[in-house]
Design an enzyme around this catalytic site. Structure first.
Site, short mmCIF file in Angstrom:
data_model
loop_
_atom_site.label_atom_id
_atom_site.label_comp_id
_atom_site.label_asym_id
_atom_site.label_seq_id
_atom_site.Cartn_x
_atom_site.Cartn_y
_atom_site.Cartn_z
CE1 TYR A 67 38.64 51.64 41.89
CE2 TYR A 67 40.61 52.96 42.24
CZ TYR A 67 39.76 51.96 42.65
OH TYR A 67 40.03 51.26 43.80
NE ARG A 70 40.74 57.43 44.53
CZ ARG A 70 41.49 56.42 44.96
NH1 ARG A 70 41.04 55.17 44.92
NH2 ARG A 70 42.72 56.64 45.42
CG HIS A 121 48.72 50.53 47.57
ND1 HIS A 121 48.14 51.12 48.66
CD2 HIS A 121 49.34 49.42 48.03
CE1 HIS A 121 48.38 50.38 49.74
NE2 HIS A 121 49.11 49.36 49.38
CB CYS A 129 44.34 43.65 29.36
SG CYS A 129 43.08 42.62 28.60
CB CYS A 134 45.70 40.16 27.45
SG CYS A 134 46.11 41.67 26.59
CB CYS A 177 42.38 44.94 25.93
SG CYS A 177 44.05 44.47 25.40
CB CYS A 180 42.90 40.39 24.01
SG CYS A 180 42.45 40.98 25.65
#
Ligand code: APR
Length: 286
Positions: A67, A70, A121, A129, A134, A177, A180
């Site tokens: 990702y 991308r 999408h 997260c 969370c 995150c 958290c």
């Protein structure tokens, strides 16, 4: 004759309520890979090992590399004339909406008003997260999730190549995150996940406001549900259907092509500005 542009333009000129369903083909001429057509990502990558929650649990660093590459490709790509044509249509006609399956953010960057754009999408520029307790979501934070080791190595960021196994990124280097310390994940919808309920409700709200005059099916193989279902829903609401696709003849499953009223084969970046001209006028070269 389904390739007749003049009958399409005549219908467009008297259409008010229009829905466009867009897929990866919309961004193809911006240099971004599609999934199933020629050169599609799912031809060289295993969708099930990259675009599912299980894949992320099993190997988050592999999924993040896919990702991140991308994201980089989308970030450095430019909206094309098709994105601009749809943005122009949405500015001219406030009853027009675009439902896009693309997560590349090119439609907003082409100036498509957000209130008429439904990215069902998700988006590559969103990270969220993974901890169920969370609700942390971060937008447009390319740096955050692209720690140096995550940045894709290839010189040409648009080439995503996992054949050459990139160095596995240690878990502790994956984006965390700030609330958290749970793992962050790309804010895109993976296979088996539900689409954002608020967007689906808004689209249904638009659908219920009255009959639909025209459904534009642009650069999508029409094989992924529930997004593909909007074509039939528009048809059931009285819409005529126009398909714009590079491979109409060879893509029989294309969004119910059998019942389409118009079929325009070719690059949507060339075709859309042409067929939408009665409403958007001639677009200066973008
Ligand atoms: N102009 C018009 N159409 C094009 C172009 C182009 N320049 N280039 C390719 N196409 C067409 C292809 O013929 C194909 O029918 O675009 C379509 C792309 O189809 P897919 O690759 O299946 O992409 P898409 O329909 O968006 O996939 C839907 O599947 O993998 C999931 O979540 C992902 O949103 C994606 C969903």
């Amino acid at each position: 004759d389904p390739t007749d542009m003049s009958s399409f333009k005549a219908h467009l000129a008297q259409s008010k309520r229009i829905l466009a369903l867009c897929g990866a083909g919309l961004s193809a001429s911006s240099g971004l890979a599609t999934f199933r057509g020629a050169g599609g990502l799912w031809k060289t990558h295993d969708a099930m090992s990259l675009a599912t929650p299980q894949a992320f649990t099993k190997d988050p660093s592999l999924v993040w590399q896919f990702y991140s590459a991308r994201r980089q490709a989308a970030f450095s790509a430019k909206p094309n004339a098709a994105h601009h044509a749809l943005a122009a249509l949405s500015i001219k006609n406030k009853d027009f909406i675009t439902v896009t399956q693309n997560v590349d953010g090119l439609s907003p960057r082409a100036g498509h008003p957000a209130e008429q754009l439904f990215p069902v999408h998700g988006s590559l520029s969103t990270v969220k997260c993974t901890s169920v307790f969370c609700n942390y979501v971060e937008f447009n934070n390319f740096e955050m999730a692209l720690t140096p080791s995550l940045a894709p190595q290839p010189a040409d960021a648009t080439e995503v190549d996992t054949d050459v196994q990139p160095p596995n990124i240690p878990l502790e280097q994956l984006p965390r995150c700030p609330k958290c310390a749970g793992l962050l994940r790309p804010g895109v919808v993976w296979f088996s996940e539900t689409l954002p309920a608020d967007l689906l409700d808004d689209i249904d709200g638009w659908m219920e406001k009255g009959p639909v005059d025209l459904c534009l099916v642009i650069g999508t193989s029409g094989r992924v549900w529930p997004a593909a279902g909007y074509i039939d829903q528009c048809r059931l609401n009285g819409a005529k259907v126009a398909i714009v696709n590079m491979e109409i003849s060879s893509d029989p499953a294309l969004g119910g092509v059998a019942d389409a009223d118009w079929l325009f084969e070719g690059d949507c970046a060339r075709i859309l500005p042409e067929i939408l001209e009665p409403v958007i006028g001639t677009m200066d070269q973008v």
